[in-house]
Design a protein around this motif. Structure first.
Motif, short mmCIF file in Angstrom:
data_model
loop_
_atom_site.label_atom_id
_atom_site.label_comp_id
_atom_site.label_asym_id
_atom_site.label_seq_id
_atom_site.Cartn_x
_atom_site.Cartn_y
_atom_site.Cartn_z
N PRO A 236 0.83 -1.20 0.00
CA PRO A 236 0.00 0.00 0.00
C PRO A 236 0.87 1.26 0.00
N ALA A 237 0.52 2.22 -0.85
CA ALA A 237 1.36 3.40 -1.02
C ALA A 237 0.54 4.68 -0.89
N ASP A 238 1.10 5.62 -0.13
CA ASP A 238 0.54 6.97 -0.11
C ASP A 238 1.40 7.85 -1.02
N LEU A 239 1.30 9.17 -0.89
CA LEU A 239 2.09 10.05 -1.75
C LEU A 239 3.32 10.61 -1.06
N VAL A 240 3.42 10.44 0.25
CA VAL A 240 4.56 11.04 0.95
C VAL A 240 5.67 10.04 1.27
N SER A 241 5.34 8.77 1.45
CA SER A 241 6.39 7.79 1.77
C SER A 241 7.47 7.71 0.68
N PRO A 242 7.10 7.74 -0.62
CA PRO A 242 8.16 7.76 -1.64
C PRO A 242 9.04 9.00 -1.54
N LEU A 243 8.44 10.14 -1.15
CA LEU A 243 9.23 11.36 -0.97
C LEU A 243 10.13 11.25 0.25
N TYR A 244 9.59 10.73 1.36
CA TYR A 244 10.43 10.51 2.55
C TYR A 244 11.64 9.65 2.19
N CYS A 245 11.36 8.58 1.45
CA CYS A 245 12.42 7.65 1.07
C CYS A 245 13.45 8.34 0.18
N GLY A 246 12.96 9.15 -0.77
CA GLY A 246 13.87 9.90 -1.63
C GLY A 246 14.74 10.86 -0.84
N MET A 247 14.20 11.39 0.23
CA MET A 247 14.97 12.33 1.04
C MET A 247 15.95 11.61 1.96
N THR A 248 15.47 10.59 2.68
CA THR A 248 16.35 9.92 3.64
C THR A 248 17.45 9.13 2.94
N ASN A 249 17.17 8.63 1.73
CA ASN A 249 18.20 7.92 0.97
C ASN A 249 19.30 8.86 0.48
N ASN A 250 19.16 10.13 0.78
CA ASN A 250 20.19 11.11 0.46
C ASN A 250 20.74 11.73 1.76
N ILE A 251 19.92 12.48 2.46
CA ILE A 251 20.46 13.26 3.59
C ILE A 251 20.74 12.40 4.84
N LEU A 252 20.13 11.22 4.97
CA LEU A 252 20.39 10.38 6.14
C LEU A 252 21.21 9.13 5.79
N MET A 253 21.73 9.09 4.56
CA MET A 253 22.57 7.96 4.18
C MET A 253 23.80 7.89 5.10
N GLY A 254 24.08 6.69 5.60
CA GLY A 254 25.20 6.51 6.53
C GLY A 254 24.79 6.40 7.98
N THR A 255 23.52 6.68 8.27
CA THR A 255 23.05 6.61 9.67
C THR A 255 22.51 5.21 9.97
N PRO A 256 22.60 4.77 11.23
CA PRO A 256 21.99 3.49 11.61
C PRO A 256 20.49 3.47 11.38
N GLN A 257 19.83 4.63 11.52
CA GLN A 257 18.39 4.70 11.34
C GLN A 257 17.98 4.37 9.91
N GLU A 258 18.76 4.87 8.93
CA GLU A 258 18.40 4.60 7.54
C GLU A 258 18.63 3.13 7.19
N GLU A 259 19.69 2.53 7.74
CA GLU A 259 19.90 1.11 7.50
C GLU A 259 18.81 0.28 8.16
N LYS A 260 18.38 0.69 9.35
CA LYS A 260 17.28 -0.01 10.01
C LYS A 260 16.02 0.05 9.15
N PHE A 261 15.76 1.20 8.54
CA PHE A 261 14.59 1.35 7.68
C PHE A 261 14.62 0.35 6.53
N VAL A 262 15.75 0.24 5.81
CA VAL A 262 15.78 -0.68 4.67
C VAL A 262 15.76 -2.14 5.14
#
Length: 422
Positions: A236-262
């Motif tokens: 199931p997809a809304d319109l903001v989760s893809p944007l969140y992912c596009g943002m965190t896959n850039n500005i939060l790359m390298g953090t434990p939180q982003e690896e936990k997400f994937v």
């Protein structure tokens, strides 16, 4: 929605009379929303996307809660160096998305235009600049940006540096993909490390930085696996989760939180049911506020967004053992750097990875890079067997929305994908 309208009106009113109070109200409202994400998440979303919403909200609150521990950054700035000196990303595009979602953007856009900023400048940048002028967004520790893709960067960040009176560092990324240019950018990144050390008083340990780049590489590899496994599943997809992912896959790359997400994505996809409906790959930003787009693609089993270009602009083909060369390689070989053909080829590759039925190329108002490439993209995608809709609009500014046209064209495109007569 009435609550959001009232909230936005009050923040805008206060920004004209009491900037301290306006900033407090904005921070408090966002903190309340963050608490809602954690205590009452949207159960329609998979657990990973619920976690993502809270992670992104945490990132947006940091600049309001502790601005002296934040650096204003362009979206494609490699943030691992900032993390090593304890600085949080204070991103223009992301903050402007949240201001727009809070119904505050109109007055901020007008403020920027009244001060001489061209109407044709990207609305994300105008919104952020107007908020900075009004004192709604606080002064950061410093500013770091790149010239990748967005020509608005060359104006906005220098103007912000003058307005906030904070140090500025610019990364010049050449357009050509070769090892000489990688070395050139790597030297700039070493200079950036020295700049950050001077401005924070903290030292960067290269071994620690290398480990952080290893995490970035793992995260990108895992996200690629998720996209492949997702190809035969319905999520199931809304319109903001893809944007969140596009943002965190850039500005939060390298953090434990982003690896936990994937890692959560990889667990969730194994439990997902078989795919259903038409699958849309989205190029560029998403007008999350659009009722027309929401009707067609938000939590809709008949059609949903299965991938967004912004979450897949970097490939994990770098060596973390030399962290500066690794970050430089990522920038030089970035999908949005250089010839537009590279961007189109990456989009085709990733759309096919998700088994997309069709593609939307979103001509965000003010983005010359995207609008100028639209017709070539349509030709190339369709030659690759992927129908493409060019959709005009604005990801941030509702006044450039064109809702009637969006509804008609998007609806007709989806009917065509379903084989219906249009």
């Amino acid at each position: 929605m009435a609550i959001v309208d009232t909230f936005g009106e009050k923040v805008e009113q206060l920004s004209n009379t009491n900037r301290t109070r306006a900033r407090w109200l904005l921070k408090t409202g966002w903190e309340a929303q963050n608490l809602k994400f954690k205590l009452m998440p949207d159960k329609r979303l998979i657990p990973a996307d619920r976690y993502l919403a809270g992670m992104m909200m945490d990132a947006m609150l940091k600049p309001l809660q502790c601005p002296d521990q934040c650096a204003v950054v362009s979206v494609f700035t490699p943030c691992e160096l900032l993390q090593e000196v304890g600085l949080n990303p204070y991103n223009t595009e992301a903050m402007s998305c949240y201001l727009s979602a809070s119904k505050v953007e109109r007055g901020l856009l007008q403020q920027a235009e009244n001060s001489g900023i061209a109407e044709t400048l990207c609305s994300y940048h105008k919104t952020f600049f107007g908020a900075a002028q009004k004192g709604l967004l606080p002064r950061p520790k410093c500013i770091v940006y790149t010239n990748v893709m967005c020509d608005a960067n060359m104006l906005t960040f220098r103007a912000l540096s003058n307005l906030y009176k904070v140090p500025l560092f610019s990364l010049d990324v050449p357009l050509q993909q070769n090892e000489e240019n990688v070395r050139y950018v790597a030297e700039q990144l070493k200079a950036l490390a020295a700049f950050l050390e001077r401005n924070t008083g903290r030292k960067i340990d290269e071994a620690s930085l290398s480990q952080r780049l290893e995490r970035s590489k793992r995260t990108l590899e895992k996200f690629g696996r998720f996209q492949e496994e997702k190809a035969d599943r319905y999520i199931p997809a809304d319109l903001v989760s893809p944007l969140y992912c596009g943002m965190t896959n850039n500005i939060l790359m390298g953090t434990p939180q982003e690896e936990k997400f994937v890692d959560m994505l990889l667990r969730d996809v194994k439990k997902a049911p078989a795919k259903k409906g038409k699958r849309i790959y989205w190029m560029h930003t998403i007008p999350f506020w659009s009722d027309a787009v929401r009707r067609e693609l938000c939590f809709n089993e008949k059609a949903q967004i299965v991938g967004c270009e912004l979450s897949q602009v970097c490939e994990p083909d770098f060596d973390p053992a030399d962290p500066y060369m690794a970050m430089a390689h990522r920038l030089v070989y970035h999908a949005l750097n250089g010839s537009v053909n590279r961007r189109i080829e990456a989009g085709i590759r990733h759309a096919k990875q998700t088994k997309a039925d069709g593609v939307v190329w979103f001509n965000h108002w003010g983005c010359k890079h995207t609008m100028g490439a639209a017709q070539l993209a349509k030709k190339k995608f369709e030659e690759a067997g992927l129908p493409l809709l060019i959709l005009d609009g604005d990801g941030c500014d509702r006044s450039h929305g064109g809702e009637g046209q969006t509804s008609t064209r998007l609806g007709a495109f989806l009917e065509m994908l379903n084989g219906d007569k249009v």
